[in-house]
Scaffold this active site. Structure first.
Site, PDB file in Angstrom:
ATOM      1  N   ARG A   1       0.691  -1.177  -0.246  1.00  0.00           N
ATOM      2  CA  ARG A   1       0.296  -0.115   0.021  1.00  0.00           C
ATOM      3  C   ARG A   1       0.794   1.490  -0.110  1.00  0.00           C
ATOM      4  NH1 ARG A   1      -4.396  -1.830   4.255  1.00  0.00           N
ATOM      5  NH2 ARG A   1      -5.360  -3.189   3.187  1.00  0.00           N
ATOM      6  N   SER A   2       2.302   1.241   0.078  1.00  0.00           N
ATOM      7  CA  SER A   2       3.147   2.054   0.174  1.00  0.00           C
ATOM      8  C   SER A   2       2.755   3.543  -0.914  1.00  0.00           C
ATOM      9  CB  SER A   2       4.300   1.614   0.323  1.00  0.00           C
ATOM     10  OG  SER A   2       4.866   1.337   1.548  1.00  0.00           O
TER      11      SER A   2
ATOM     12  N   LYS B   1      15.106  -6.566   4.777  1.00  0.00           N
ATOM     13  CA  LYS B   1      15.049  -5.434   5.397  1.00  0.00           C
ATOM     14  C   LYS B   1      16.846  -5.696   6.561  1.00  0.00           C
ATOM     15  CE  LYS B   1      11.021  -4.399   6.753  1.00  0.00           C
ATOM     16  NZ  LYS B   1       9.459  -4.142   7.966  1.00  0.00           N
TER      17      LYS B   1
ATOM     18  N   ASP C   1       9.722   2.012  11.756  1.00  0.00           N
ATOM     19  CA  ASP C   1       8.325   1.279  12.132  1.00  0.00           C
ATOM     20  C   ASP C   1       8.530   1.576  13.307  1.00  0.00           C
ATOM     21  OD1 ASP C   1       8.476  -0.224   9.567  1.00  0.00           O
ATOM     22  OD2 ASP C   1       9.710  -2.111  11.200  1.00  0.00           O
TER      23      ASP C   1
ATOM     24  N   ALA D   1      10.404 -12.381  19.661  1.00  0.00           N
ATOM     25  CA  ALA D   1      11.733 -11.145  19.760  1.00  0.00           C
ATOM     26  C   ALA D   1      12.612 -11.304  18.738  1.00  0.00           C
ATOM     27  CB  ALA D   1      13.032 -11.605  20.720  1.00  0.00           C
ATOM     28  N   GLY D   2      11.981 -11.466  17.764  1.00  0.00           N
ATOM     29  CA  GLY D   2      12.514 -11.408  16.191  1.00  0.00           C
ATOM     30  C   GLY D   2      12.643  -9.831  15.281  1.00  0.00           C
ATOM     31  N   GLY D   3      12.657  -9.964  13.880  1.00  0.00           N
ATOM     32  CA  GLY D   3      12.862  -8.886  13.554  1.00  0.00           C
ATOM     33  C   GLY D   3      12.059  -7.783  13.670  1.00  0.00           C
TER      34      GLY D   3
ATOM     35  N   TYR E   1      -1.416  -6.479  10.533  1.00  0.00           N
ATOM     36  CA  TYR E   1      -3.322  -5.722   9.669  1.00  0.00           C
ATOM     37  C   TYR E   1      -4.055  -6.265   9.096  1.00  0.00           C
ATOM     38  CZ  TYR E   1       0.026  -3.810   6.168  1.00  0.00           C
ATOM     39  OH  TYR E   1       1.361  -4.288   5.318  1.00  0.00           O
TER      40      TYR E   1
END
Length: 276
Positions: free
Chosen positions: A15-16, A65, A102, A128-130, A220
């Protein structure tokens, strides 16, 4: 026309472009923003070509990322904590820089759009991930009273807590496995696991939630998520998905590139209306 874009694999769902087009219209900026389908084999060369052709900024989404962070010569402190970047740009000297917006997007959505007071709050992050790494540093800077991190694998949560303590020793941080999560109230509980997609939500102590609690899922989409449904049933006073974070992290990227902060709340209202 100034050229920007978002790169990921796959990218067609992003959606960016619509969000940044709205930002440009509302701030009177002349720019283009495109989707770029990255390849697993050629991500680095694709980024290099984009900037060599005059591109001014890139958003980066899954699964690139971490590679975007590694590619950049200049990295922001919040990108360093995350070990990942969702925003790339070029300095006037031609140096590729990386940032992670983020966490700033999350904090701005909570405080500005949702009216939540983070200062003095006890916060529990699930995972506790990315995704978790991308949000923790801005949360600490928001003045929270305590940050607890729970993960299926305790060692991973402990590693993140140790890294955070080396960055900021002012906010108490604790690591827990799922079964060890304290059975006391948190003002904010954030789901940073993949359960919004996978649908595999482990049981959580009901005492985590009451009418004072905001349950926030970084995921979402249409309908609720397993985490938000669990939180509602446990008595959470408020449940929110990550659509506002999506808009506000984009607004932070726009600000880094253009020096103008777009009205995230206005774009978010239009996006929510379109989703319904």
């Amino acid at each position: 026309m100034d050229r920007y874009g978002v790169i990921g694999h796959p990218i067609r769902h992003s959606r960016s472009p619509a969000i940044h087009r709205d930002f440009a219209l509302l701030t009177g900026q002349s720019l283009s923003y495109e989707r770029i389908e990255g390849t697993l084999e050629g991500f680095e060369s694709e980024v290099t070509r984009f900037f060599a052709a005059g591109g001014l900024g890139l958003n980066v989404t899954l699964p690139f990322k971490e590679r975007a962070f590694a590619l950049a010569a200049q990295r922001s402190p919040r990108a360093q904590v995350a070990r990942a970047a969702n925003t790339l740009g070029m300095t006037t000297e031609g140096t590729l820089w990386a940032d992670n917006t983020d966490g700033e997007g999350l904090v701005r959505d909570m405080t500005l759009n949702l009216g939540v007071t983070l200062a003095g709050s006890r916060v529990l992050v699930l995972g506790a991930g990315g995704a978790a790494r991308g949000i923790v540093q801005p949360l600490l800077k928001a003045g929270i009273a305590q940050l607890d991190i729970a993960n299926r694998t305790l060692m991973r949560a402990q590693t993140l807590v140790r890294e955070l303590e080396s960055v900021s020793s002012e906010v108490p941080c604790h690591a827990f496995s799922w079964s060890e999560i304290p059975g006391h109230l948190y003002e904010v509980v954030i789901n940073a696991t993949s359960t919004a997609v996978a649908g595999d939500m482990p049981s959580l102590p009901a005492a985590l939630f009451d009418q004072r609690t905001l349950a926030y899922d970084l995921g979402y989409g249409k309908g609720t998520t397993p985490f938000l449904e669990l939180a509602r049933q446990a008595g959470a006073g408020r449940t929110e998905d990550g659509l506002g974070m999506l808009v506000e992290q984009a607004a932070e990227s726009f600000y880094l590139w253009r020096g103008i902060r777009p009205p995230g709340a206005e774009v978010l209202r239009a996006l929510r209306a379109a989703c319904h």
